[in-house]
Structure formats: structure tokens, C-alpha cells
Design a protein around this motif. Structure first.
Motif, PDB file in Angstrom:
ATOM      1  N   ASN A 144      16.965  -2.653 -19.616  1.00 43.94           N
ATOM      2  CA  ASN A 144      17.172  -2.212 -20.998  1.00 43.94           C
ATOM      3  C   ASN A 144      17.997  -0.941 -21.124  1.00 43.94           C
ATOM      4  O   ASN A 144      18.058  -0.332 -22.199  1.00 43.94           O
ATOM      5  CB  ASN A 144      15.815  -2.034 -21.686  1.00 43.94           C
ATOM      6  CG  ASN A 144      15.129  -3.368 -21.896  1.00 43.94           C
ATOM      7  OD1 ASN A 144      15.781  -4.373 -22.200  1.00 43.94           O
ATOM      8  ND2 ASN A 144      13.815  -3.402 -21.712  1.00 43.94           N
ATOM      9  N   GLY A 145      18.610  -0.531 -20.039  1.00 43.27           N
ATOM     10  CA  GLY A 145      19.567   0.566 -20.102  1.00 43.27           C
ATOM     11  C   GLY A 145      19.015   1.962 -19.923  1.00 43.27           C
ATOM     12  O   GLY A 145      19.760   2.937 -20.092  1.00 43.27           O
ATOM     13  N   SER A 189       4.652   3.970 -21.010  1.00 41.56           N
ATOM     14  CA  SER A 189       5.120   5.076 -21.842  1.00 41.56           C
ATOM     15  C   SER A 189       5.023   6.332 -21.008  1.00 41.56           C
ATOM     16  O   SER A 189       3.971   6.950 -20.949  1.00 41.56           O
ATOM     17  CB  SER A 189       4.269   5.204 -23.108  1.00 41.56           C
ATOM     18  OG  SER A 189       4.684   6.315 -23.879  1.00 41.56           O
ATOM     19  N   PRO A 190       6.087   6.686 -20.295  1.00 42.73           N
ATOM     20  CA  PRO A 190       6.021   7.838 -19.387  1.00 42.73           C
ATOM     21  C   PRO A 190       5.380   9.053 -20.048  1.00 42.73           C
ATOM     22  O   PRO A 190       5.792   9.444 -21.143  1.00 42.73           O
ATOM     23  CB  PRO A 190       7.498   8.096 -19.055  1.00 42.73           C
ATOM     24  CG  PRO A 190       8.137   6.752 -19.207  1.00 42.73           C
ATOM     25  CD  PRO A 190       7.417   6.101 -20.369  1.00 42.73           C
ATOM     26  N   PHE A 199      13.035   6.617 -23.047  1.00 39.65           N
ATOM     27  CA  PHE A 199      12.513   5.272 -22.794  1.00 39.65           C
ATOM     28  C   PHE A 199      11.947   4.599 -24.047  1.00 39.65           C
ATOM     29  O   PHE A 199      11.571   3.437 -23.984  1.00 39.65           O
ATOM     30  CB  PHE A 199      11.434   5.337 -21.717  1.00 39.65           C
ATOM     31  CG  PHE A 199      11.975   5.666 -20.362  1.00 39.65           C
ATOM     32  CD1 PHE A 199      12.411   4.666 -19.496  1.00 39.65           C
ATOM     33  CD2 PHE A 199      12.090   6.976 -19.939  1.00 39.65           C
ATOM     34  CE1 PHE A 199      12.932   4.968 -18.253  1.00 39.65           C
ATOM     35  CE2 PHE A 199      12.623   7.298 -18.694  1.00 39.65           C
ATOM     36  CZ  PHE A 199      13.043   6.291 -17.848  1.00 39.65           C
ATOM     37  N   ALA A 200      11.910   5.323 -25.170  1.00 39.31           N
ATOM     38  CA  ALA A 200      11.336   4.738 -26.385  1.00 39.31           C
ATOM     39  C   ALA A 200      12.103   3.494 -26.821  1.00 39.31           C
ATOM     40  O   ALA A 200      11.507   2.478 -27.173  1.00 39.31           O
ATOM     41  CB  ALA A 200      11.326   5.781 -27.500  1.00 39.31           C
ATOM     42  N   ASP A 201      13.423   3.586 -26.776  1.00 37.20           N
ATOM     43  CA  ASP A 201      14.245   2.441 -27.189  1.00 37.20           C
ATOM     44  C   ASP A 201      14.765   1.652 -25.997  1.00 37.20           C
ATOM     45  O   ASP A 201      15.516   0.688 -26.173  1.00 37.20           O
ATOM     46  CB  ASP A 201      15.437   2.944 -28.024  1.00 37.20           C
ATOM     47  CG  ASP A 201      14.973   3.600 -29.321  1.00 37.20           C
ATOM     48  OD1 ASP A 201      13.940   3.154 -29.874  1.00 37.20           O
ATOM     49  OD2 ASP A 201      15.629   4.554 -29.764  1.00 37.20           O
ATOM     50  N   ASN A 202      14.421   2.100 -24.807  1.00 42.61           N
ATOM     51  CA  ASN A 202      14.889   1.413 -23.592  1.00 42.61           C
ATOM     52  C   ASN A 202      13.701   1.223 -22.641  1.00 42.61           C
ATOM     53  O   ASN A 202      13.678   1.782 -21.541  1.00 42.61           O
ATOM     54  CB  ASN A 202      15.981   2.237 -22.905  1.00 42.61           C
ATOM     55  CG  ASN A 202      17.099   2.621 -23.848  1.00 42.61           C
ATOM     56  OD1 ASN A 202      17.902   1.795 -24.254  1.00 42.61           O
ATOM     57  ND2 ASN A 202      17.130   3.890 -24.227  1.00 42.61           N
ATOM     58  N   PRO A 203      12.703   0.469 -23.060  1.00 46.97           N
ATOM     59  CA  PRO A 203      11.484   0.373 -22.246  1.00 46.97           C
ATOM     60  C   PRO A 203      11.718  -0.301 -20.903  1.00 46.97           C
ATOM     61  O   PRO A 203      12.605  -1.151 -20.753  1.00 46.97           O
ATOM     62  CB  PRO A 203      10.558  -0.470 -23.131  1.00 46.97           C
ATOM     63  CG  PRO A 203      11.476  -1.274 -23.986  1.00 46.97           C
ATOM     64  CD  PRO A 203      12.660  -0.380 -24.266  1.00 46.97           C
TER      65      PRO A 203
END
Length: 265
Positions: A144-145, A189-190, A199-203
Motif C-alpha cells: 500500500n505504499g 496501528s504502529p 501508515f494511516a492511509d497506507n496500512p
């Protein structure tokens, strides 16, 4: 004149109340569930059931009803072995000192209510430590980038570009978190305010979590390197070499350069 002034004060006061009203309401509308999912679910799980041997359950745990104790643990973190409901846990909980008072109140109320997300069926597939290493170093990109772990962290002696690390060494993270399963859970969720926006939009996908956790478990017995900073040493060596070249330059050239500087004054 007085009548006009009174009317202006009434209109101004009404406008101020209308403007302040939504702001005051917004402060009161902090969603404890959202705070919990962002800050706590990585370790205690959205179900509140925790991770065996690492992070204790919050569901059915009477100690969370002690508001002062719960607030203290959230604010200051907690580490070391502890027994909850007759079971021992030894995970390391980070502190969350940046929560606002409203967020803390909402979070504590949510935990004490004990109405967590229903348990899901099924767990992660077994992780592949070799692929986890590739994901850590970035040779295999996260689906997811999200940035590779090695962008900020070191592990088992690996440092991206041999440069300084922004985050902590992760070599012993499986030991500190209490095992492979706990690491995989934390990667949902680190638990870091710095990492969460990344990482919120790239889990990280479920399989990637399993692979990374397997990799960290595989290096858990490796001694963190704590080796020299190659970039720093390289910079120091370059400075020494430059100084040496200056000393070795022909004296006539140095004198000519000095005269040239004086003539420009």
C-alpha cells in the motif's frame, strides 16, 4: 447613543456565542472509540482481549475501572511482568503523554464501558521471515505504499545507506513486545505518533504484518550492533583529508592566495 451601543453589544455577544458554540461542542465530541483504535488497539486489540503473554485484556479487567490507575498507565506507559485475571503478561506499553484532556477522558470512558469490537474469527497466516527481511529493507516494497521500516530503523546490523537511524533499533522488538504474535498485532496501528500518519492511509497488509513479525522473531537473539556511524566517520575522514591537503599545498600558492585576499580589501 446608549441604545445603539447596547444593540451592538447584544449583536456582538450573540455572534460570539454562535461562533464559540461549535468549537465548544467539538471539544466535547471526542470519540473514545477512535482514540482507542488509534492508540491502543495495536496491542490490546480492537476486541480488548489483548495478546496472550504480552498485552493483557481490557475486556473483563476490573483494574481499568480505577480511573486514576488507568489514566496513569496511559500517560506514563508500563513495562515489566504483571498478572491479570490469573495470567502473566510481559509486554512493554509506550506512554501517550500527548493525548489532550478531552481525548484522555473519552478514552478512559470507552475502556471502562467495556464495549469493544466483537472478536473476529481467524488469525494471520504463518509469516515468511525471508520476505519480512525484504520488506524491512525495502527490497520488496509494501503493497500500500508505506515506507520501508529501514527508512527510519535499524535491525540486526542493517542500516539504510549505513547512515544514522531516526527510530529505535528493532533487533529485539519481538522480545520487548512479547513475541511474534504481539509484533504482528502492533503493526496494525504502529504505536508511535510519528509513524501513525505514515501508515494511516497506507496500512500494512495482514500477510506483510505476519512476514515482518516472523523476521523480527528470527533476529530476536541477535545482539543489536550499536556499530559506528559510517556517514559520521566518513565526514570526519573527509575533513581530515581536506585539512591535510591544505597543509601540503605549496607555500608559494598559499602566500599568493593570501596576497590576493589582502589586495581585495
Amino acid at each position: 447613543m446608549k441604545r445603539s451601543l447596547s444593540l451592538a453589544l447584544i449583536v456582538g455577544g450573540t455572534a460570539a456565542l454562535l461562533l464559540l458554540g461549535p468549537a465548544v461542542g467539538a471539544q466535547e465530541e471526542v470519540d473514545g472509540r477512535e482514540v482507542f483504535l488509534a492508540s491502543c488497539s495495536a496491542c490490546h486489540q480492537g476486541t480488548g482481549l489483548g495478546v496472550s503473554g504480552s498485552f493483557p485484556p481490557l475486556a473483563g479487567n476490573d483494574r481499568v475501572q480505577d480511573t486514576a490507575y488507568l489514566t496513569s498507565v496511559i500517560s506514563e506507559g508500563k513495562s515489566g511482568p504483571m498478572d491479570v485475571l490469573g495470567v502473566s503478561y510481559d509486554g512493554e506499553m509506550p506512554s501517550f503523554p500527548d493525548l489532550t484532556a478531552a481525548e484522555m477522558d473519552a478514552l478512559v470512558a470507552y475502556i471502562q464501558a467495556g464495549v469493544f469490537i466483537p472478536a473476529e474469527t481467524g488469525g494471520l497466516e504463518p509469516g515468511d521471515a525471508a520476505r519480512g527481511k525484504d520488506l524491512f529493507t525495502g527490497s520488496d516494497r509494501l503493497e500500500n505504499g508505506a515506507p520501508a521500516c529501514a527508512s527510519c530503523h535499524t535491525a540486526a546490523g542493517f542500516q539504510a545507506l549505513n547512515g544514522p537511524a531516526w527510530g529505535p533499533d528493532l533487533t529485539d522488538i519481538a522480545n520487548r513486545y512479547g513475541g511474534e504474535e504481539a509484533v504482528a498485532a502492533a503493526l496494525v496501528s504502529p504505536p508511535s505518533a510519528t509513524m501513525q500518519p505514515l501508515f494511516a492511509d497506507n496500512p500494512i497488509t495482514d500477510q506483510e504484518r505476519a512476514d515482518l513479525a516472523a523476521y523480527f522473531a528470527s533476529i530476536s537473539n541477535v545482539q543489536p550492533s550499536g556499530g559506528p556511524d559510517v556517514l559520521l566517520l566518513g565526514g570526519a575522514a573527509g575533513a581530515v583529508a581536506l585539512f591535510a591537503l591544505m597543509l601540503l599545498a605549496p607555500r608559494s600558492r598559499r602566500m599568493g592566495f593570501a596576497r590576493q585576499l589582502r589586495s581585495q580589501r
